[in-house]
Scaffold this motif. Structure first.
Motif, PDB file in Angstrom:
ATOM      1  N   UNK A 152     -36.063  29.781  35.183  1.00 33.68           N
ATOM      2  CA  UNK A 152     -37.317  29.424  34.504  1.00 33.68           C
ATOM      3  C   UNK A 152     -37.110  29.116  33.021  1.00 33.68           C
ATOM      4  N   UNK A 153     -35.936  29.437  32.478  1.00 35.61           N
ATOM      5  CA  UNK A 153     -35.657  29.169  31.065  1.00 35.61           C
ATOM      6  C   UNK A 153     -35.088  27.766  30.838  1.00 35.61           C
ATOM      7  N   UNK A 154     -34.806  27.033  31.922  1.00 31.74           N
ATOM      8  CA  UNK A 154     -34.252  25.691  31.758  1.00 31.74           C
ATOM      9  C   UNK A 154     -35.149  24.876  30.832  1.00 31.74           C
ATOM     10  N   UNK A 155     -34.541  24.237  29.829  1.00 37.56           N
ATOM     11  CA  UNK A 155     -35.245  23.461  28.788  1.00 37.56           C
ATOM     12  C   UNK A 155     -36.134  24.351  27.907  1.00 37.56           C
ATOM     13  N   UNK A 156     -35.710  25.592  27.755  1.00 32.32           N
ATOM     14  CA  UNK A 156     -36.439  26.525  26.904  1.00 32.32           C
ATOM     15  C   UNK A 156     -35.520  27.643  26.441  1.00 32.32           C
ATOM     16  N   UNK A 157     -36.081  28.668  25.842  1.00 27.47           N
ATOM     17  CA  UNK A 157     -35.323  29.804  25.318  1.00 27.47           C
ATOM     18  C   UNK A 157     -35.991  31.120  25.712  1.00 27.47           C
ATOM     19  N   UNK A 162     -26.502  19.079  35.302  1.00 31.97           N
ATOM     20  CA  UNK A 162     -25.991  19.419  33.964  1.00 31.97           C
ATOM     21  C   UNK A 162     -26.642  20.706  33.459  1.00 31.97           C
ATOM     22  N   UNK A 163     -25.864  21.463  32.664  1.00 34.97           N
ATOM     23  CA  UNK A 163     -26.420  22.656  32.023  1.00 34.97           C
ATOM     24  C   UNK A 163     -25.820  22.826  30.630  1.00 34.97           C
ATOM     25  N   UNK A 164     -26.641  23.169  29.667  1.00 31.53           N
ATOM     26  CA  UNK A 164     -26.211  23.511  28.318  1.00 31.53           C
ATOM     27  C   UNK A 164     -26.688  24.932  28.051  1.00 31.53           C
ATOM     28  N   UNK A 165     -25.772  25.780  27.627  1.00 34.94           N
ATOM     29  CA  UNK A 165     -26.091  27.195  27.416  1.00 34.94           C
ATOM     30  C   UNK A 165     -25.856  27.537  25.953  1.00 34.94           C
ATOM     31  N   UNK A 166     -26.844  28.091  25.305  1.00 37.55           N
ATOM     32  CA  UNK A 166     -26.706  28.537  23.920  1.00 37.55           C
ATOM     33  C   UNK A 166     -26.932  30.047  23.854  1.00 37.55           C
ATOM     34  N   UNK A 167     -25.949  30.736  23.309  1.00 41.83           N
ATOM     35  CA  UNK A 167     -26.051  32.174  23.069  1.00 41.83           C
ATOM     36  C   UNK A 167     -26.295  32.368  21.575  1.00 41.83           C
ATOM     37  N   UNK A 168     -27.426  32.971  21.217  1.00 41.71           N
ATOM     38  CA  UNK A 168     -27.805  33.094  19.804  1.00 41.71           C
ATOM     39  C   UNK A 168     -27.851  34.560  19.369  1.00 41.71           C
ATOM     40  N   UNK A 169     -27.207  34.845  18.247  1.00 43.54           N
ATOM     41  CA  UNK A 169     -27.245  36.184  17.659  1.00 43.54           C
ATOM     42  C   UNK A 169     -27.421  36.052  16.147  1.00 43.54           C
TER      43      UNK A 169
END
Length: 243
Positions: free
Chosen positions: A177-182, A222-229
């Motif tokens: 459910x987070x696809x194209x979101x955060x 396709x998938x793009x994954x961003x890990x934010x800290x």
């Protein structure tokens, strides 16, 4: 004069009894009198339901304990069909007054450590430890202790769950459910996590405290994954993410 004297004696006797009562050892002070928490599964105790005040040491300290045993108290539960247990020890505010604590999961004899939370050097908060591989129907034990020094003893709360969480691949959290979101800021944590499976090829070491997520691929393939800290995004440091 006699009435005054008798009143004074009564006050002294009452105060002595009250002090003795307040310092009575907890009913689960020893391994053999462990409190059964099976009915607590997938729920939490009342706030501040348990205490280490007046508790005495017995058995041995857990492998992640900095010292002790000091004031350890004991609990037990019957493993469910999932073979999994998650234990949360909560202190601070309404949850309890105990400080610098840790929680340990033991086998049915109370001699072999299966899992334990790192010693909480942050004074108070939520300590969590879990384990996958329990034998359904068997009893296991939990000990709770705090750092040496009577001023750190106090009350605490416990929560138990037998639902496999995202600490393990089999309990990976769906983020489709987070696809194209955060996610919400700092929505996830490695605190209390344990290693599972293998480390990724770009990992400098580990696995250490890995958490697991899953998603269903969309039509784009396709998938793009961003890990934010950092800041509001989260407190984790020196991290990596693997697909």
């Amino acid at each position: 004069m006699r009435l005054l004297l008798r009143s004074q004696i009564w006050i002294v006797l009452f105060a002595t009894f009250a002090t003795f009562h307040a310092l009575a050892q907890p009913g689960n002070d020893n391994f053999g009198s462990a409190t059964d928490l099976t009915a607590l599964m997938n729920g939490c105790s009342a706030n501040g339901a348990y205490t280490t005040v007046a508790a005495t040491p017995d058995q041995t300290a857990g492998i992640c304990a900095p010292n002790g045993p000091n004031y350890n108290v004991w609990f037990k539960f019957k493993a469910s069909a999932t073979g999994y247990i998650d234990i949360q020890l909560k202190t601070g505010g309404a949850f309890g007054s105990m400080q610098y604590s840790w929680v340990t999961l033991w086998d049915g004899t109370g001699t072999t450590v299966l899992a334990c939370s790192p010693y909480n050097s942050l004074n108070q908060g939520t300590m969590e430890t879990d384990y996958l591989g329990l034998t359904p129907g068997n009893y296991y034990y939990i000990s709770v202790d705090n750092y040496t020094g009577s001023g750190y003893r106090g009350t605490f709360s416990l929560c138990l769950s037998d639902k496999v969480g995202y600490n393990y691949k089999s309990g990976a959290l769906s983020v489709t459910s987070l696809i194209n979101g955060c996610s919400a800021n700092a929505a996830y944590t490695t605190v209390g996590a344990s290693p599972d499976q293998a480390a990724g090829t770009c990992a400098p070491n580990g696995p250490n405290y890995n958490r697991w997520f899953k998603f269903k691929a969309s039509a784009t393939g396709y998938i793009d994954i961003q890990l934010k800290t950092g800041g509001a995004f989260g407190s984790m440091q020196y991290s990596w993410v693997t697909l």
